[in-house]
Design a protein around this motif. Structure first.
Motif, PDB file in Angstrom:
ATOM      1  N   LYS A  35      -2.096   3.853  -9.872  1.00  0.00           N
ATOM      2  CA  LYS A  35      -2.628   3.358  -8.608  1.00  0.00           C
ATOM      3  C   LYS A  35      -3.828   2.444  -8.849  1.00  0.00           C
ATOM      4  O   LYS A  35      -3.968   1.403  -8.202  1.00  0.00           O
ATOM      5  CB  LYS A  35      -2.995   4.532  -7.709  1.00  0.00           C
ATOM      6  CG  LYS A  35      -1.765   5.285  -7.205  1.00  0.00           C
ATOM      7  CD  LYS A  35      -2.132   6.604  -6.583  1.00  0.00           C
ATOM      8  CE  LYS A  35      -0.941   7.367  -6.084  1.00  0.00           C
ATOM      9  NZ  LYS A  35      -0.052   7.851  -7.104  1.00  0.00           N
ATOM     10  N   CYS A  38      -2.552  -0.840 -10.258  1.00  0.00           N
ATOM     11  CA  CYS A  38      -1.887  -1.600  -9.196  1.00  0.00           C
ATOM     12  C   CYS A  38      -2.906  -2.404  -8.401  1.00  0.00           C
ATOM     13  O   CYS A  38      -2.713  -3.606  -8.170  1.00  0.00           O
ATOM     14  CB  CYS A  38      -1.111  -0.663  -8.272  1.00  0.00           C
ATOM     15  SG  CYS A  38      -0.354  -1.487  -6.854  1.00  0.00           S
ATOM     16  N   TRP A  73       4.922   1.251  -7.202  1.00  0.00           N
ATOM     17  CA  TRP A  73       5.438   2.389  -6.440  1.00  0.00           C
ATOM     18  C   TRP A  73       6.644   2.979  -7.168  1.00  0.00           C
ATOM     19  O   TRP A  73       6.770   4.190  -7.306  1.00  0.00           O
ATOM     20  CB  TRP A  73       5.799   1.918  -5.045  1.00  0.00           C
ATOM     21  CG  TRP A  73       6.327   2.946  -4.086  1.00  0.00           C
ATOM     22  CD1 TRP A  73       6.248   4.315  -4.180  1.00  0.00           C
ATOM     23  CD2 TRP A  73       7.016   2.689  -2.870  1.00  0.00           C
ATOM     24  NE1 TRP A  73       6.842   4.906  -3.093  1.00  0.00           N
ATOM     25  CE2 TRP A  73       7.320   3.926  -2.266  1.00  0.00           C
ATOM     26  CE3 TRP A  73       7.404   1.524  -2.228  1.00  0.00           C
ATOM     27  CZ2 TRP A  73       7.988   4.038  -1.052  1.00  0.00           C
ATOM     28  CZ3 TRP A  73       8.070   1.637  -1.015  1.00  0.00           C
ATOM     29  CH2 TRP A  73       8.356   2.872  -0.439  1.00  0.00           C
ATOM     30  N   ASP A  76       5.370   4.763 -10.340  1.00  0.00           N
ATOM     31  CA  ASP A  76       4.693   5.997  -9.964  1.00  0.00           C
ATOM     32  C   ASP A  76       5.694   7.050  -9.492  1.00  0.00           C
ATOM     33  O   ASP A  76       5.566   8.239  -9.794  1.00  0.00           O
ATOM     34  CB  ASP A  76       3.677   5.689  -8.864  1.00  0.00           C
ATOM     35  CG  ASP A  76       2.595   6.739  -8.711  1.00  0.00           C
ATOM     36  OD1 ASP A  76       2.636   7.761  -9.411  1.00  0.00           O
ATOM     37  OD2 ASP A  76       1.689   6.520  -7.882  1.00  0.00           O
ATOM     38  N   ILE A 138      -0.978   4.942  -0.752  1.00  0.00           N
ATOM     39  CA  ILE A 138      -1.619   3.665  -1.079  1.00  0.00           C
ATOM     40  C   ILE A 138      -0.597   2.524  -1.108  1.00  0.00           C
ATOM     41  O   ILE A 138      -0.877   1.425  -0.648  1.00  0.00           O
ATOM     42  CB  ILE A 138      -2.408   3.738  -2.398  1.00  0.00           C
ATOM     43  CG1 ILE A 138      -3.268   2.477  -2.550  1.00  0.00           C
ATOM     44  CG2 ILE A 138      -1.503   3.931  -3.593  1.00  0.00           C
ATOM     45  CD1 ILE A 138      -4.340   2.592  -3.601  1.00  0.00           C
ATOM     46  N   TYR A 139       0.599   2.806  -1.619  1.00  0.00           N
ATOM     47  CA  TYR A 139       1.638   1.773  -1.671  1.00  0.00           C
ATOM     48  C   TYR A 139       2.127   1.436  -0.263  1.00  0.00           C
ATOM     49  O   TYR A 139       2.358   0.267   0.058  1.00  0.00           O
ATOM     50  CB  TYR A 139       2.801   2.210  -2.564  1.00  0.00           C
ATOM     51  CG  TYR A 139       2.353   2.577  -3.945  1.00  0.00           C
ATOM     52  CD1 TYR A 139       1.783   1.626  -4.796  1.00  0.00           C
ATOM     53  CD2 TYR A 139       2.463   3.875  -4.409  1.00  0.00           C
ATOM     54  CE1 TYR A 139       1.356   1.965  -6.070  1.00  0.00           C
ATOM     55  CE2 TYR A 139       2.040   4.223  -5.683  1.00  0.00           C
ATOM     56  CZ  TYR A 139       1.484   3.265  -6.495  1.00  0.00           C
ATOM     57  OH  TYR A 139       1.058   3.606  -7.754  1.00  0.00           O
TER      58      TYR A 139
END
Length: 159
Positions: A35, A38, A73, A76, A138-139
């Motif tokens: 994250k 990213c 995403w 992850d 978050i994505y």
């Protein structure tokens, strides 16, 4: 706590549980770092594209703003999937140890590493859970924000 007599099989299984636990911790750290990376890549790439387009908004900014979070995403989600899978394996090893010994010392009530409901689901459901869970917010936020801004740009609301 009273100790129980451990066999060689128990020692090997406990060693396996410890190794799996270490891997699960590493995957958890990887997910957190994913994250962070990213956001760093997203900011860097959008800054770079902005510099290349002479500080003018361009569709390429929005494409990058969409593709970067989607790629991270996916990465992850794969890590999350295997983290859940390994936790299920850990519970299986603990069950194996308990079957060799009929003692409540090994597994008390609510002592699962992960709930049986999460590991007994079908593979498509597990994949869906990996992509859509609380740790992926978050994505979702990045993608939705990008799409809203892109729509506003395409409608002329922002220049």
């Amino acid at each position: 706590m009273t100790d129980y007599p451990r066999t060689i099989e128990d020692e090997l299984d406990w060693s396996l549980v410890n190794q799996l636990h270490a891997v699960v911790l590493q995957i958890g750290t990887f997910c957190f770092r994913t994250k962070q990376v990213c956001l760093t890549v997203l900011i860097g790439v959008i800054g770079f594209i902005t510099a290349l387009t002479s500080d003018e908004l361009d569709n390429s900014i929005f494409v990058a703003g969409l593709l970067i979070p989607i790629c991270f995403w996916f990465l992850d989600s794969v890590a999350y999937f295997y983290q859940v899978k390994l936790r299920g394996v850990m519970d299986g090893v603990r069950d194996r140890i308990q079957k060799r010994h009929s003692t409540k010392l090994l597994r008390g009530q609510n002592s699962e590493v992960i709930s049986n409901e999460r590991i007994s689901r079908s593979s498509p459901k597990k994949v869906g859970d990996a992509f859509f869970n609380h740790s992926m917010w978050i994505y979702y936020i990045l993608i939705i924000t990008d799409l809203v801004l892109w729509l506003a740009f395409s409608k002329g609301a922002i220049n």
